[in-house]
Design an enzyme around this catalytic site. Sequence first.
Site, PDB file in Angstrom:
ATOM      1  N   HIS A  81     -12.953   9.651  -7.865  1.00  0.00           N
ATOM      2  CA  HIS A  81     -11.971   9.554  -8.934  1.00  0.00           C
ATOM      3  C   HIS A  81     -10.807  10.469  -8.694  1.00  0.00           C
ATOM      4  CE1 HIS A  81     -14.884   7.474 -10.792  1.00  0.00           C
ATOM      5  NE2 HIS A  81     -14.363   6.621 -11.620  1.00  0.00           N
ATOM      6  N   GLU A  85     -13.188   0.054   2.783  1.00  0.00           N
ATOM      7  CA  GLU A  85     -12.136   0.292   1.629  1.00  0.00           C
ATOM      8  C   GLU A  85     -12.484  -1.037   0.624  1.00  0.00           C
ATOM      9  OE1 GLU A  85      -8.227   1.517   2.840  1.00  0.00           O
ATOM     10  OE2 GLU A  85      -7.589  -0.279   2.344  1.00  0.00           O
ATOM     11  N   CYS A  91       0.925  -1.454   0.008  1.00  0.00           N
ATOM     12  CA  CYS A  91      -0.058   0.045   0.106  1.00  0.00           C
ATOM     13  C   CYS A  91       0.731   1.409  -0.014  1.00  0.00           C
ATOM     14  CB  CYS A  91      -1.202  -0.009   1.041  1.00  0.00           C
ATOM     15  SG  CYS A  91      -2.647  -1.109   0.853  1.00  0.00           S
TER      16      CYS A  91
END
Length: 150
Positions: free
Chosen positions: A75, A136, A25
């Site tokens: 986005h 998530e 990550c």
Amino acid sequence: MSEIRITKQFTFEMAHALHGYDGKCKNIHGHSYKLDVCVIGEPIEDSSHPKCGMVIDFGDLKHIVKSEIVDKLDHAIMLNTNSPHQNLAQELQSSGHKIVEVNYQPTSENMVADFAETIKAKLDKNLRLHSLKLRETETAFAEWYAADQN
């Protein structure tokens, strides 16, 4: 009158990177987030009020969360202002990409706490934010509860 909880779910797509993280990550990657927003209050009793019987109009809650969170993050790429990705962020932003810089590590835990403060500031005084759940993935989420705060 009884206090009632009203919950609405929101979705957005967003990428982030965890600066200094010791796993995958640390790289820019994305998620399909789901945010459950739960407010609590007493339904309006005034029969002449257009929202009589409602704690909050779902449309009003939608307006708050979309304008303050979803529209800003959907986005986008969220990065910590101390991230080494700053040159990339500037380059992406200059070519029209949506970059959101925050002063914290953009984990679900920190994001949900940030969202709580943002939403609380926009709610009418007769309402309280009860909880938030930020998914998530389908199996990993962070939760914020007003009752857990100091």
